[in-house]
Design an enzyme around this catalytic site. Structure first.
Site, short mmCIF file in Angstrom:
data_model
loop_
_atom_site.label_atom_id
_atom_site.label_comp_id
_atom_site.label_asym_id
_atom_site.label_seq_id
_atom_site.Cartn_x
_atom_site.Cartn_y
_atom_site.Cartn_z
N LYS A 1 0.80 -1.22 0.00
CA LYS A 1 0.00 0.00 0.00
C LYS A 1 0.84 1.28 0.00
O LYS A 1 0.29 2.35 -0.23
CB LYS A 1 -0.89 0.03 1.25
CG LYS A 1 -1.76 -1.21 1.43
CD LYS A 1 -2.46 -1.17 2.78
CE LYS A 1 -3.23 -2.44 3.06
NZ LYS A 1 -3.83 -2.43 4.41
N GLU B 1 -0.21 -2.21 10.28
CA GLU B 1 0.13 -1.38 9.13
C GLU B 1 -0.80 -0.18 9.01
O GLU B 1 -0.37 0.93 8.69
CB GLU B 1 0.08 -2.20 7.84
CG GLU B 1 1.29 -3.08 7.61
CD GLU B 1 1.32 -3.64 6.20
OE1 GLU B 1 1.54 -2.84 5.26
OE2 GLU B 1 1.10 -4.85 6.04
N HIS C 1 -0.80 4.76 9.51
CA HIS C 1 -1.37 5.86 8.73
C HIS C 1 -2.09 6.89 9.59
O HIS C 1 -2.48 7.95 9.08
CB HIS C 1 -2.37 5.30 7.70
CG HIS C 1 -1.74 4.53 6.59
ND1 HIS C 1 -1.09 5.12 5.54
CD2 HIS C 1 -1.67 3.19 6.37
CE1 HIS C 1 -0.65 4.19 4.71
NE2 HIS C 1 -0.99 3.01 5.19
#
EC number: 2.6.1.121
Length: 353
Positions: free
Chosen positions: A147, A218, A222
């Site tokens: 990503k 993960e 963000h």
């Protein structure tokens, strides 16, 4: 098209679902799988049902993406069982090994494609794995579902090495980027100029953090105030505290998702014209919001409009990641067998803009 056999690196949530979804795909045979503790190889085809039963709630991995450990192959901490007996070695088909990726590479002469169901908790992890296959002169396809935007450049830096080996690498082939950038590339065809691409996703994970540790870790990277380094260093209690602080619902805005660079390299629009955000509910299966792609542009006859694409709320993350990933794998094998090597994004496999 001839039969395709493939391997899966990592038997966490994505890897296990990849194996399961492949049983519904014509012409696809999984012949190898590995995690940090072991490997299973059968060139006549793995018994997927047996592996899924053996690894249910029994996933090997530490969730931190310790890529200096040669055994590392997944991003999920041991879900319900710890120790060397966890994961693929719990299967009757599994064999314990300290070097699982090397074991797959050793078998790669008889493997058409390898799907990397691995964490990306170090930016150069996936590119380094690709290098290892190239150094072993693997000729075939590598697919990942990464990503992070900056990782695409790291793969591009290695493109010459991959081409020399005969590797066709498709990056970001999951739900987002993969499925959604592909949809954006199609939606863009109505326009001669694309002004903006907006991607807004919703994911529900009733199975929670315990069964999706790599994915959740993960995603936390963000959030505002976090990055990939801090997320990687967080212990289990800290991750769970973040989830509790947000009542199990994490909202993301202006994410560093690879959709932007993948659409730019396909010539659809500039990376700065792409925005990605979404909502992850770690306590419910129901999507907290509908996954939507909006492509705004100008047509040849001067009209300005927005094409919109939505995923049905009934489709799960597993369905939207693994179905497209295996579809892109099939397309990549066709390219590879035609001698088309290098690094490609999903949008580059769609109609050109």
């Amino acid at each position: 098209m001839d039969e395709i056999n493939f391997a899966v690196l990592g038997t966490g949530g994505i890897g296990r679902r990849t194996l399961e979804v492949s049983t519904y795909k014509d012409g696809l045979t999984p012949v190898a799988a590995c995690d940090r503790h072991g490997v299973a190889v059968n060139h006549d085809g793995l018994d997927v049902e047996e592996i899924l039963d053996a690894t249910e709630g029994n996933i090997a991995g530490d969730g931190t993406g310790d890529t200096e450990d040669k055994r590392v192959t997944d991003g999920g901490a041991a879900v319900k069982q710890h120790g060397d007996g966890a994961g693929i070695v719990a299967s009757a088909q599994g064999t314990s090994t300290e070097t699982p990726i090397d074991e797959i590479i050793a078998e790669s002469d008889e493997i058409d494609a390898v799907l990397l169901a691995l964490p990306n908790l170090e930016h150069d992890f996936i590119p380094r794995i690709a290098e290892r296959f190239a150094e072993a002169e693997f000729e075939g396809v590598l697919i990942d579902v990464l990503k992070r935007s900056r990782v695409i450049g790291m793969l591009d830096d290695r493109e010459e090495t991959l081409v020399e080996s005969g590797i066709t690498f498709v990056c970001g082939a999951g739900a987002t980027p993969g499925l959604l950038t592909g949809a954006a590339a199609l939606a863009a065809q109505s326009f001669v100029e694309v002004e903006e691409v907006e991607i807004w996703w919703g994911v529900g994970l009733k199975s929670g953090y315990e069964d999706n540790r790599g994915t959740v870790r993960e995603d936390i990277a963000h959030l505002d105030g976090y990055d990939i380094e801090t997320a990687r260093e967080m212990d289990e209690s800290e991750i769970e505290a973040v989830i509790e602080e947000h009542d199990g619902v994490l909202e993301f805005n202006d994410m560093e998702h690879a959709d932007d660079v993948l659409l730019e390299r396909a010539g659809i629009c500039d990376a700065e014209d792409v925005t990605v955000g979404g909502i992850l509910d770690i306590r419910k299966d129901e999507k907290p919001t509908t996954t939507t792609v909006r492509v705004t542009g100008r047509t040849f006859d001067g009209k300005r409009g927005t094409n919109t694409f939505q995923l049905d709320d009934a489709t799960s993350m597993a369905a939207n990641v693994n179905g497209p990933a295996l579809g892109y794998l099939k397309s990549a094998v066709r390219r590879n067998r035609a001698g088309d090597y290098g690094v490609f994004g999903p949008a580059e496999l769609m109609p050109g803009f």
